[in-house]
Structures are given as C-alpha cells and as structure tokens.
Design an enzyme around this catalytic site. Structure first.
Site, PDB file in Angstrom:
ATOM      1  N   GLY A   1       1.207  -1.240  -0.151  1.00 32.63           N
ATOM      2  CA  GLY A   1      -0.355  -0.040  -0.112  1.00 32.63           C
ATOM      3  C   GLY A   1       0.848   1.421  -0.092  1.00 32.63           C
ATOM      4  O   GLY A   1       0.968   2.370  -1.124  1.00 32.63           O
ATOM      5  N   ASP A   2       2.049   1.569   1.320  1.00 31.04           N
ATOM      6  CA  ASP A   2       2.387   2.186   1.163  1.00 31.04           C
ATOM      7  C   ASP A   2       3.956   1.867   1.262  1.00 31.04           C
ATOM      8  O   ASP A   2       4.728   2.604   2.227  1.00 31.04           O
ATOM      9  CB  ASP A   2       2.043   3.793   2.110  1.00 31.04           C
ATOM     10  CG  ASP A   2       1.566   2.994   3.438  1.00 31.04           C
ATOM     11  OD1 ASP A   2       2.597   1.585   4.020  1.00 31.04           O
ATOM     12  OD2 ASP A   2       2.160   4.218   4.310  1.00 31.04           O
ATOM     13  N   GLU A   3       4.477   1.477   0.831  1.00 36.19           N
ATOM     14  CA  GLU A   3       5.688   0.719   0.713  1.00 36.19           C
ATOM     15  C   GLU A   3       6.222   0.606  -0.612  1.00 36.19           C
ATOM     16  O   GLU A   3       6.107  -0.116  -1.640  1.00 36.19           O
ATOM     17  CB  GLU A   3       5.766  -0.567   1.279  1.00 36.19           C
ATOM     18  CG  GLU A   3       5.300  -0.802   3.005  1.00 36.19           C
ATOM     19  CD  GLU A   3       5.271  -2.392   3.314  1.00 36.19           C
ATOM     20  OE1 GLU A   3       6.065  -2.493   3.011  1.00 36.19           O
ATOM     21  OE2 GLU A   3       4.667  -2.867   4.017  1.00 36.19           O
TER      22      GLU A   3
END
Lengths: 195, 371
Positions: free
Chosen positions: B284-286
C-alpha cells in the site's frame, strides 16, 4: 472469411482429431494466433492457409476434408444449434432443398456480416434437383455436399448426391431424392426445450 | 343510412365470383354497428382456416361456432363448438383504458371490436394471445388470435409445427431469430469471458503498478533474482521505504487524496534515483529501491536523507495540504557471503523498523546486531 466459418474448421479439426493436431496446424499456418474468434472477421487468405495445413496434417485431399466439415456441422452434437437453425428451412428434406436459395438470406438474418456462397436450386423433375453454388473459389460445393448428406439423414430421406465442378468458383450438385421417408430421422420441434 | 347499404352489387361487379364472395364476406366483418348483412355462409369453408388458423367464430351468446385448426390444437381432446368463449379465455383490452370490461360477456367483447385485446387460456399452461374481434353485425363476431411475444413458449407448450401456421405467418422466422440470437449471445459471452480471463492473466503477469507507474512486487522479485543469481558479482543496495502518517491522509482526506500522494511520492522517488535504479511499490505505502552498483554508505545515506526531506514537503491536494514522511532501512549485498534477495528484504525491513522506533523520518542500515 467470417470467424464463424473459421471456427467451424477449428471445431472440426479439434473435435475430430484432437487439440494437438489443431495446435500443429496453427503453428504451421503461422498466423500469429492459436484460435479463431467467432465474432471477428478474417482475411480469406488465412482460411485457405489453414485448410492447406489441415490437408497436410491429415495427409488427405482437401475435397474429402471439406465434405467431412459439412457433415460435422450438421451431425456433431456440439453443433446442435446450427442443425436446428437449418431445420427451420422446411418440414421435409425436399422442402428444405427448395428453400436453399434463401439460405444466405437466412444466415444474414442471424449474422449480418456472414457472407455465404450464392445458391440456386432448380427442381428438374420430381425428386431430381440441381443446386448451383457460386463463390470466389471452388470448395464450398464439397462442404454443402457433406451438409446435405447429413441433413438427408437428419430428415430420414434417402438421397444420391453428385458433386460436379464447373468452372473456378462455380460448382454444381446433382441431387436425387430416392425416398423422402426412408428412415425415422431425428426429432425436430419448432419450440426449443430448454434445460 | 348504413355503411353497407351504399355499396350495391354494382361496386364489385367487375370481380370474379370468388372475389365477390370474399368482398361481401369481409364487408360483414366490420366493427359493430356498421354493417348488417349476414355474411357467415358466404366465406368459403376453409379460407379462414387457411389464412387465420387461430380464429374463432362466436355466436351472439359468446359461444364458439367454429374454431380454426391451430386453435383446436391448443385445446386437445375437447370439442370447442358450443363451448362458452369466456369459460375458455380470460380477456381484457390492451392499454390502460378499460383494463376491465364494464359489462360482461359478448356485449362487452363486441364493444371492444377492432381494438387490440389481450387474452389468456384459463387452463394450463395459460398461453397468452394478442387478439382482435370483428363484429358480424348479427350479435356475433370473428376473433382472430396470435401468440404475440409468448410465441416461443406457446409453440413449445403445444408442440406446434409449421403446418399449424399460415404460410404467410412470420412465426418460423421469429423462432429462427430467437435461436440465432441466443447462439450469438452465447458466442459473445464466451468471447467476453475469455477476454476477461486474458485480462486477469495479463494483470497477473504485469510488472507495472497501475496507480503509480512504478515497478510492482513481481518485477522487483525478478530484478533481485537476477542480481543474486550465481556468478553475478555486481554489488547493490536494497532500500525499503515506508511512508509515515499516510493512514492519516487517507482517513482525513479520502482515498483519492491518498492515491494522489502515492503518485507524487513515486515521482519524487524516480527523480531522486538514477535511471538504472529500480523503484518498486511493493505494498500500500511501501516502496523498495534497488540501487545497482552502489554500496557506498555515505552516498546511500545522502540519497535517503534527500528523499525523506523531499517527501516531507507538503503535497497540495484539492486546496488542502497533505503531509507525510518516510522511514527507511537498507541492506547492502556486500555484507553477505552469498546475497539472497529474500533475506536482504527481511533485513532491510528490520532496519526500517528501527527507523520507525527511533521516531520516524529517518534511515537505518542493517547490521548483524539488529537481528
């Protein structure tokens, strides 16, 4: 040629000789894809190419193969829909034959961009008919002979068919209906029972 | 005075006898109140059976005096002559007006002469019809029926054949079209299913993250596999980067804002790396950055600080400003006897969590003591 025609060839080869034979044919034909789509249109050259490869793979002359394709279209259970659509043409085999003139129109009613050869049927005497078939290239006549043989069976009629090539693209089929109710034939009801 | 009275024999004198007969017969079949002749006997027997095999002749009591051959086939095993029409069929006018007749029986039916009617067999299977009635001027009438839209079921339920239909009837063509349409729909549905399958397969095989245009996890795995294959000596660094405060942006400003932030982050990561480096969004936000041929700790540290500093700049979105930061952890291939992509990812992740614990917005190198 229309995808439906190419699909018919594909179905015939696959169902009769197995998927590996079809895969081999398509590899040899080298068209850049492995199967035809029913709803798309293809270059005529692709169809002729595939037919030539089928003849090569089966090691048989093309006319016999074309006739088998015609028979397959009518008699294979997987083609039941087409058989039914054809049987709408008439109550008896002779009646059906007499509506063959309209067959391309009937086909266009179902699939507007499907082009079939021009057919002209003449009744010469009771039980004796002559069908002429005109297309860009010779070959359709053999398919039609196969279809008519299978349809005669379907109606339970006993017939004699002879394919007479005329000039390129024009073929004559001489038809003798010896007995119209020779056998029981297969069932056909107008209303399709679903399920 | 009456419509029929004006048309004397002179009007059709030039017609052959049979046509005169029909003309006179049809004259009698105009709607109620217009003609008063008695035409019934004049219609040659069989003509109506041939043209309209689904017709019914009705006497003034609403009883059937004759039924066409196709209609007789719908009611096998019963004699229709003398049978009360209203016991047999349920009827109403079509359309909103007069859905139910005001009066009963034949009077009501005659009042609807010439109008489109909807009828239904009272007995199972309850076949539906379209119909129209012509009054015969003597209190009775002629009711002609067709199956209308229920034709497919009707032909099936009553096992009708083309011999039951008038030769001019388009029912056969209609049935043919219904079947052809069904076959075409099936072919098209098959095609759609196959295209759908192909789309899913293509997505599974894709190497690109559709939201950000970065490489995806699959692509990164391939790159790592290549870099750690036996015989490959080029050193590389693997940086694992996780956004801080991203959840708050999503929660506060919505997913569209979150997506916008991810796209901006992607842009910054690409700008702050060299063209040969691989930047992938792996969750997701990696994000993971693979720096090829780069193992200098100092330069990596600088790159990480620059990236974090830029990510901390507010990102405007729809008049609001989104603020995120990032924590990062790196693993260097040179620290391993035999570098392994999976292990390096785990180690970079371990270092990343040290950065988070230390208060976020910073970068940490992996080393053995962290394990």
């Amino acid at each position: 040629m229309h995808g439906l025609i190419n699909r018919a060839i594909q179905g015939f080869v696959r169902d009769t000789y197995g998927p590996p034979v079809w895969a081999q044919v398509m590899r040899q034909a080298d068209l850049g894809f492995a199967e035809f789509e029913a709803m798309l249109d293809y270059d005529d050259a692709a169809t002729y190419r595939v037919l030539a490869e089928v003849a090569q793979a089966l090691d048989r002359p093309l006319p016999g193969i074309l006739e088998d394709i015609g028979t397959y279209l009518v008699s294979d259970p997987r083609m039941e829909r087409l058989r039914r659509l054809l049987r709408f043409g008439g109550d008896t085999f002779e009646e059906f034959l007499l509506t063959l003139d309209d067959l391309p129109e009937w086909a266009r009613l179902a699939v507007p961009d499907l082009t079939l050869p021009e057919l002209e049927i003449r009744a010469l005497a009771p039980g004796t008919l002559r069908l002429s078939c005109v297309a860009e290239r010779t070959g359709w006549g053999h398919v039609i002979v196969g279809m008519l043989r299978a349809l005669a069976d379907d109606y339970g009629a006993l017939v004699f068919l002879e394919h007479v090539p005329a000039e390129e693209g024009r073929e004559i089929i001489e038809i003798a209906v010896l007995e119209s109710e020779f056998a029981a034939g297969r069932d056909f009801e107008l209303g399709l029972r679903s399920g | 005075m009456q419509a029929g009275a004006g048309q004397g024999p002179g009007g059709d004198a030039g017609l052959p006898a049979a046509d005169r007969q029909i003309a006179r017969a049809l004259e009698g079949l105009v709607p109620a109140g217009q003609a008063a002749r008695a035409p019934e006997g004049l219609v040659p027997a069989g003509w109506l059976d041939l043209f309209c095999p689904m017709h019914l002749r009705l006497d003034p009591d609403g009883r059937i005096s004759h039924a066409g051959p196709a209609f007789r086939k719908l009611c096998p095993g019963r004699s229709l002559v003398g049978c009360d029409l209203f016991d047999l069929l349920d009827w109403r006018r079509r359309g909103p007006a007069g859905a139910l007749p005001d009066e009963e029986g034949m009077t009501a039916l005659l009042a609807a002469a010439g109008e489109p009617l909807k009828l239904r067999l009272r007995a199972p299977p309850g076949t539906g019809f379209k119909g129209v009635l012509a009054a015969d001027g003597q209190g009775g009438g002629l009711l002609n029926l067709s199956f209308g839209i229920s034709v497919v079921e009707a032909v099936r339920d009553h096992a009708l054949t083309s011999r039951d239909l008038a030769p001019t009837d388009l029912t056969i063509e209609m049935l043919y079209l219904v079947e052809a349409k069904t076959a075409a729909m099936e072919a098209s549905r098959d095609l759609n299913l196959r295209l759908q399958g192909a789309k899913i397969a293509a997505e599974e095989q894709a190497f690109t993250d559709t939201l950000t245009g970065l490489k995806n996890r699959r692509a990164m795995d391939h790159v790592l596999e290549r870099l750690t294959a036996a015989g490959v000596a080029a050193p590389f660094a693997l940086m694992h980067l996780d956004l801080d405060y991203f959840k708050q942006v999503n929660d506060r400003l919505g997913h569209a804002a979150g997506d916008h932030v991810l796209q901006q982050v992607a842009r910054i990561l690409v700008e702050e790396t060299r063209s040969g480096d691989v930047v992938a969004r792996v969750g997701g936000d990696e994000f993971v950055i693979v720096f090829g041929n780069l193992t200098g700790r100092e330069r990596l540290e600088q790159a990480a600080s620059r990236i974090i500093a830029r990510l901390e700049q507010p990102i405007p979105y729809g008049g609001k400003s989104c603020r995120v930061s990032a924590s990062a952890g790196s693993a260097l291939s040179g620290c391993y006897a035999r570098p392994d992509g999976v292990q390096m990812l785990i180690d970079a992740d371990t270092a990343l969590y040290v950065s988070k614990r230390r208060g976020r917005g910073q970068h940490t190198f992996f080393h053995e003591e962290l394990r």
